[in-house]
Design an enzyme around this catalytic site. Structure first.
Site, PDB file in Angstrom:
ATOM      1  N   CYS A  95      -2.535   1.547   5.273  1.00  0.00           N
ATOM      2  CA  CYS A  95      -3.350   0.961   4.207  1.00  0.00           C
ATOM      3  C   CYS A  95      -3.339   1.836   2.956  1.00  0.00           C
ATOM      4  O   CYS A  95      -3.421   1.332   1.843  1.00  0.00           O
ATOM      5  CB  CYS A  95      -4.773   0.714   4.695  1.00  0.00           C
ATOM      6  SG  CYS A  95      -4.866  -0.654   5.870  1.00  0.00           S
ATOM      7  N   ARG A 112      -3.508  -4.471  12.745  1.00  0.00           N
ATOM      8  CA  ARG A 112      -2.268  -5.254  12.676  1.00  0.00           C
ATOM      9  C   ARG A 112      -2.248  -6.287  13.800  1.00  0.00           C
ATOM     10  O   ARG A 112      -2.938  -6.138  14.818  1.00  0.00           O
ATOM     11  CB  ARG A 112      -1.031  -4.365  12.704  1.00  0.00           C
ATOM     12  CG  ARG A 112      -0.642  -3.844  14.045  1.00  0.00           C
ATOM     13  CD  ARG A 112       0.745  -3.239  13.998  1.00  0.00           C
ATOM     14  NE  ARG A 112       0.801  -2.058  13.121  1.00  0.00           N
ATOM     15  CZ  ARG A 112       1.854  -1.239  13.088  1.00  0.00           C
ATOM     16  NH1 ARG A 112       2.915  -1.471  13.825  1.00  0.00           N
ATOM     17  NH2 ARG A 112       1.836  -0.174  12.312  1.00  0.00           N
ATOM     18  N   CYS A 154      -1.419 -17.867   5.869  1.00  0.00           N
ATOM     19  CA  CYS A 154      -0.320 -17.368   6.716  1.00  0.00           C
ATOM     20  C   CYS A 154       1.055 -17.745   6.162  1.00  0.00           C
ATOM     21  O   CYS A 154       1.671 -16.979   5.431  1.00  0.00           O
ATOM     22  CB  CYS A 154      -0.469 -17.830   8.162  1.00  0.00           C
ATOM     23  SG  CYS A 154       0.871 -17.198   9.198  1.00  0.00           S
ATOM     24  N   ARG A 180       2.814 -28.830   6.450  1.00  0.00           N
ATOM     25  CA  ARG A 180       1.472 -28.396   6.812  1.00  0.00           C
ATOM     26  C   ARG A 180       0.562 -29.619   6.954  1.00  0.00           C
ATOM     27  O   ARG A 180       0.594 -30.524   6.119  1.00  0.00           O
ATOM     28  CB  ARG A 180       0.888 -27.451   5.760  1.00  0.00           C
ATOM     29  CG  ARG A 180       1.417 -26.016   5.906  1.00  0.00           C
ATOM     30  CD  ARG A 180       1.009 -25.435   7.239  1.00  0.00           C
ATOM     31  NE  ARG A 180       1.392 -24.056   7.474  1.00  0.00           N
ATOM     32  CZ  ARG A 180       2.496 -23.671   8.123  1.00  0.00           C
ATOM     33  NH1 ARG A 180       3.353 -24.566   8.568  1.00  0.00           N
ATOM     34  NH2 ARG A 180       2.731 -22.383   8.332  1.00  0.00           N
TER      35      ARG A 180
HETATM   36  C1  CXF Z   1       3.550 -14.478  12.797  1.00  0.00           C
HETATM   37  C2  CXF Z   1       4.364 -13.321  12.365  1.00  0.00           C
HETATM   38  C3  CXF Z   1       5.111 -12.662  13.472  1.00  0.00           C
HETATM   39  C4  CXF Z   1       4.356 -12.504  14.754  1.00  0.00           C
HETATM   40  C5  CXF Z   1       3.568 -13.677  15.148  1.00  0.00           C
HETATM   41  C6  CXF Z   1       2.739 -14.189  14.015  1.00  0.00           C
HETATM   42  N1  CXF Z   1       2.746 -14.822  11.719  1.00  0.00           N
HETATM   43  C7  CXF Z   1       1.883 -15.852  11.707  1.00  0.00           C
HETATM   44  O1  CXF Z   1       2.041 -16.951  12.141  1.00  0.00           O
HETATM   45 ZN    ZN Z   2       0.929 -18.409  11.046  1.00  0.00          ZN
END
Ligand code: CXF
Ligand code: ZN
Length: 380
Positions: A106, A118, A178, A373
């Site tokens: 960080c 993480r 995400c 999506r």
């Molecule tokens: C993923 C990125 C790599 C590992 C699993 C999650 N990101 C989000 O969907």
């Molecule tokens: Zn995701």
């Protein structure tokens, strides 16, 4: 909202009882947030491939029952002890990976791989006490990615929450929590195509199209989309893709096809499929001397990346990235601002909408490859 502070909340959640079986809307109990946690009301959530992958439980230890979901937007309901930078009513995006702001990662400007927070796909409980905040008549229900957004209320570590502009429409910007940020960041933060450059994007799902959108924003002159599914080509034009290559249409490796199209290779490439052969092609299709390839897609656990070292000695660069190198709390609010200033378009990623009670339809659309999506509306 204040009437619920410190109390257990009873609300609806979509519970996955078994791998690959339709989710069931249940009444669940959501415990109050503990130290450094936030309880939030989810208003909109969307489905990402990672939810589907773990729900199908192919090749990993399944944790059930579990509440999936990690792409979402909502409002803070209450905060636990020690939370000073968020208050009830704040508009927030939960993020599946965190930023403690104290560890070496960080503190580094180069990393977003926080030591404390993480991503951990195997953990189904909260970090602080190893317990779940969800239950049904006392039976604990596991969390997913520390977010579990397929619930009207959820509890998230404060380090996994981005506080955003309250004027941003949550039914749109929820997709920035995400997939879209992952593809966009891979292009603008890591590949960094110079204005006028030539770019290839492997995989034209939401993440790849977000990478293409990043290349468009950066002013790339040619954006070559690579996908095995020709049905994706027409729609990809809206994301700035200018040319298409389907590896199935050629009897030589796609990296050779791309090198011929571009006088020796593209300036930048971004790989968003997770297929290791595509990763190798994405690396070998960049121009010698300056080309940069960025890997984003998640490979099979036994995959091995193989290329001749001369490809590197000839001054090609291979990089990988996680969540587009964005730090969740520090950087995601500014991605939302890119949407607010109309630099970044997110509406075109939203192909479907369903009420929460029909959440299983969102899984069908994604499994059939029909959706980019699908927004799930918690308030019907
Ligand atoms: C993923 C990125 C790599 C590992 C699993 C999650 N990101 C989000 O969907
Ligand atoms: Zn995701």
């Amino acid at each position: 909202m204040s009437g619920t502070v410190g109390q257990v909340i009873h609300c609806r959640a979509a519970v996955a009882w078994e791998a690959g079986k339709p989710l069931v809307i249940e009444q669940v109990e959501v415990a109050p947030p503990q130290a450094m946690e936030v309880r939030m009301k989810i208003l909109y959530t969307s489905l990402c491939h990672t939810d589907v992958y773990f729900w199908e439980a192919k090749g990993q230890n399944p944790l059930f029952p579990r509440i999936y979901g990690h792409e979402a937007g909502g409002i803070v309901e209450s905060v636990g002890e020690g939370v000073t930078d968020l208050k009830p009513g704040d508009h927030v995006l939960p993020i599946f990976t965190g930023e403690c702001k104290e560890c070496a990662h960080c503190k580094s400007e180069e990393s977003n791989m926080c030591d404390l927070l993480r991503i951990n796909t195997d953990r189904g409980v909260m970090l602080s006490d190893g317990k779940s905040r969800f239950s049904i008549k006392g039976q604990p229900i596991y969390h997913f990615l520390g977010t579990s957004t397929f619930s009207e209320y959820t509890v998230v570590h404060v380090g996994c929450i981005a506080k955003i502009n309250p004027l941003a429409p949550l039914d749109k910007v929820c997709v920035l929590s995400c997939g879209i940020s992952t593809g966009l960041g891979a292009m603008v933060n890591v590949a960094k195509p110079p204005k006028g450059s030539t770019v290839a994007v492997f995989g034209l799902g939401a993440v790849g199209l977000a990478a293409a959108e990043g290349a468009r924003i950066a002013g790339a002159s040619r954006i070559i989309g690579v996908d095995l599914n020709p049905n994706r080509f027409q729609g990809a034009k809206k994301f700035g893709v200018t040319e298409f290559v389907n590896p199935k249409d050629h009897n030589k490796p796609v990296q050779e096809v791309i090198a011929e199209m571009t006088n020796g290779g593209v300036d930048r490439s971004v790989e968003c499929t997770g297929n290791v052969e595509a990763m190798i092609s994405a690396f070998e299709c960049v121009h010698d001397g300056w080309g940069v390839a960025v890997l984003v897609g998640v490979p099979h656990k036994d995959a091995v990346f193989k290329t001749h070292p001369i490809n590197l000695l000839n001054e090609r660069t291979l990089k990988g990235t996680f969540f587009g190198n964005y730090k969740p709390r520090s950087d995601i609010p500014s991605v939302v601002e890119k949407y607010m200033s109309k630099e970044l378009e997110v509406e075109k990623f939203i192909t479907h909408q369903v009420p929460f009670s029909e959440i299983n339809k969102a899984f069908d659309y994604m499994l059939k490859g029909e959706s980019l999506r699908c927004i799930i509306h918690m308030e019907e």
